[in-house]
Structure formats: structure tokens, C-alpha cells
Enzyme design. Structure first.
Site, PDB file in Angstrom:
ATOM      1  N   THR A 178      -9.709  58.468  46.056  1.00 37.45           N
ATOM      2  CA  THR A 178      -9.945  58.360  44.619  1.00 37.45           C
ATOM      3  C   THR A 178      -9.228  59.507  43.909  1.00 37.45           C
ATOM      4  O   THR A 178      -9.357  60.665  44.293  1.00 37.45           O
ATOM      5  CB  THR A 178     -11.448  58.415  44.302  1.00 37.45           C
ATOM      6  N   LEU A 191     -15.152  63.510  44.483  1.00 37.93           N
ATOM      7  CA  LEU A 191     -14.423  62.250  44.560  1.00 37.93           C
ATOM      8  C   LEU A 191     -14.071  61.954  46.012  1.00 37.93           C
ATOM      9  O   LEU A 191     -13.807  62.865  46.795  1.00 37.93           O
ATOM     10  CB  LEU A 191     -13.127  62.329  43.733  1.00 37.93           C
ATOM     11  N   ASP A 192     -14.033  60.671  46.364  1.00 37.17           N
ATOM     12  CA  ASP A 192     -13.607  60.268  47.700  1.00 37.17           C
ATOM     13  C   ASP A 192     -12.148  60.649  47.914  1.00 37.17           C
ATOM     14  O   ASP A 192     -11.386  60.849  46.966  1.00 37.17           O
ATOM     15  CB  ASP A 192     -13.760  58.756  47.875  1.00 37.17           C
ATOM     16  N   ARG A 193     -11.750  60.706  49.169  1.00 26.52           N
ATOM     17  CA  ARG A 193     -10.383  61.108  49.518  1.00 26.52           C
ATOM     18  C   ARG A 193      -9.334  60.299  48.754  1.00 26.52           C
ATOM     19  O   ARG A 193      -8.373  60.842  48.213  1.00 26.52           O
ATOM     20  CB  ARG A 193     -10.169  60.954  51.024  1.00 26.52           C
ATOM     21  N   ARG A 211     -17.440  51.399  44.846  1.00 27.69           N
ATOM     22  CA  ARG A 211     -16.892  50.573  45.919  1.00 27.69           C
ATOM     23  C   ARG A 211     -17.939  49.602  46.452  1.00 27.69           C
ATOM     24  O   ARG A 211     -17.653  48.417  46.690  1.00 27.69           O
ATOM     25  CB  ARG A 211     -16.365  51.475  47.028  1.00 27.69           C
TER      26      ARG A 211
END
Length: 293
Positions: free
Chosen positions: A139, A135-137, A235
Site C-alpha cells: 500500500t 500501511l501494508d507493504r 482488502r
């Protein structure tokens, strides 16, 4: 972490070679190779066996997969972990927003990997960091860690075969159609290491399905399912159709309603890597998204 498995050979497995049997259970070539130095890795009815040994119905087959990975480079840090589930093969976590998954420049001790290293250190378990769905930072939400090499190999294969169903919740700008599918290849922006874009010529295939759940203050709450797992897929795709995520520092840095991109890994459905049991884990919706609707 070392993993010992025991099998009783069934009538359907009678006559199989050991290697054939292990491959049918998800043992990768890398794992089989790593087991070779261990003289006690394969025991049939208490006796050493080799890859070409023939298994018979009723045999008791014990397999040991020793941990060969390393935690080198990941500093244990006493950060909180929100654990949704744990057994000897997997650890399912609810990752908070504003926490990177892996250490990187400027983020050496504040990541999920650091928190996991500390947690396993306190338990006296050697578990290299094996993250299955990254997961992105910014998220938040459900994320799987594999606690041994075998569970990692099986779960990674499930990811490649699109057998792990991931449900996301996202808040986007504007009022979207009630539902839709975005099918648009995604590739890296040429002058950026991080940023991605829709790139029909050079991008990799990417498919995102969405359903609108609610509308408030000219924002839509979406339930999103991914067929593919490209970097920044949600995104980029939402921005591509004119409904970017607010407070997205890369693609739409507008912070009037949110302080971070409102994207949450809400639910994971997958088969347990060793038992084959169907599992479903849900991560509670974070306050910033819940309060917005």
C-alpha cells in the site's frame, strides 16, 4: 527528539495544578513518569516547579520532554524518502509500494524505518521510529511519523478517537454500486499469523465507506473512508462484498492488470498535535493506478 514547550498561562488556566495543566495538553501518564528524573523538566518563571505547583495567570511555564526512546535494532539505510511535510513534531511521508514499514524477518534494511533512521542520522537528530497510521507493504501513500513522545501520544489518541480522517483510493475487480458501507467484524484466520477474514462471532467491529469514482476494463476506482483501522480492513471488506483488489497476494493473487494491490493512502486530515491547527496532506496518485484510469 527532545522537545521544549513554552506556555503563557491564560485567565482560564489560572489556579490549575501543573499536572492538571499538562494532562489537558495531552501529556500521557507515561510521558509524565519519564519526566520525573529531569530536575529541569518543569520551570515556572524560571524556577523549578512540581506536579502540584499552582499556576497563575501570566506565568511563563517551560516544559522539557527529553527523548527516552531508542533506535536500537533499526539499521540506518540510505533509501529515498518522499517528504510531504516536516516540522519539529511530525514528519509526513509518501510511502512507495513494495516497502515494508517495520523491519521483520527477511526485511532488516529495506523498510521505511531504516530510511527514516538514516534521514534522522544525517540530521543528527535522535528520533525513534513512531509510526501513527501504518500501511501494508504494497500500500502506497501518506503516512505520519511522530518526532517526539508528546506528539506521538497526542496523535495516537486522535487515532483511537477516530479523529484522523483517512481517505484511500483503491482499484477493485468488477463494477461496484455507486456507493456503500461495509460493516462486518474482522478477525484473524485461525491457522494464519497474517491473514484476516470477516468473522461475525469473534471479530472486532470494522466499518468501511466507499464511493465509486470511475469504471474501466471491468474495474472500479473507489474513494474509501475508514471508521475503524483493522488489519487488512479494505482488502478484506472489498473481497467480502465480491470486489477484491487485484494483485493482492493474500486474498486475490491475480496479476493480469496490476503487479501489486492498487491501494493508496491518498489524503490525511488531522489536527497538529501541538498547535491544534487543522492539517490536510495529499499524496500524489502512483503511476500504476493513475494510468489504469
Amino acid at each position: 527528539m527532545d522537545r521544549i514547550l513554552t506556555y503563557t498561562i491564560t485567565p482560564q488556566e489560572d489556579g490549575m495544578q501543573v499536572l492538571e495543566f499538562l494532562r489537558s495538553k495531552g501529556f500521557s501518564r507515561h510521558i509524565l513518569t519519564s519526566m520525573k528524573p529531569d530536575k529541569e523538566a518543569l520551570l515556572v518563571n524560571g524556577m523549578r516547579a512540581g506536579g502540584r505547583s499552582i499556576l497563575k495567570e501570566g506565568d511563563h511555564f517551560r516544559v522539557r520532554v527529553m527523548e527516552t526512546g531508542s533506535m536500537e535494532g533499526i539499521v540506518p539505510a540510505p533509501l529515498p524518502l518522499d517528504i510531504l511535510y516536516e516540522d519539529e513534531d511530525i514528519l509526513v511521508l509518501n510511502k512507495p509500494a513494495d516497502m515494508p514499514v517495520h523491519p521483520s524477518i527477511g526485511n532488516y534494511t529495506n523498510t521505511l524505518a531504516n530510511a527514516a533512521a538514516f534521514y534522522f542520522q544525517q540530521k543528527n537528530e535522535l528520533c525513534p521510529f513512531r509510526c501513527i497510521n501504518r500501511l501494508d507493504r504494497d500500500t502506497s501513500g501518506a503516512l505520519i511519523l511522530a518526532k517526539n513522545a508528546l506528539s506521538a501520544a497526542i496523535l495516537s489518541a486522535q487515532m483511537r478517537n477516530r479523529e484522523i480522517r483517512r481517505t484511500y483510493l483503491a482499484v477493485v475487480c468488477g463494477v461496484t454500486p455507486p456507493s456503500g458501507t461495509v460493516s462486518a467484524p474482522i478477525g484473524r484466520v485461525s491457522d494464519s499469523v497474517i491473514q484476516r477474514q470477516v468473522d461475525p462471532e469473534h471479530g472486532e467491529s470494522a466499518v468501511t465507506h466507499y464511493e465509486r469514482l470511475a469504471v474501466r476494463n471491468d474495474h472500479s476506482l473507489l474513494e474509501i473512508h475508514l471508521e475503524t483501522g483493522r488489519t487488512h480492513q479494505i482488502r478484506v471488506h472489498m473481497g467480502y462484498i465480491g470486489h477484491p483488489l487485484p494483485a493482492d497476494y493474500l486474498y486475490h493473487p491475480v496479476y493480469d492488470h496490476f503487479k501489486r494491490q492498487p491501494l493508496h493512502s491518498f489524503q490525511l486530515n488531522f489536527r497538529h498535535p501541538l498547535t491544534g491547527k487543522d492539517l490536510c496532506f495529499t499524496a500524489p496518485v502512483p503511476k500504476d493506478m493513475a494510468q489504469a484510469f
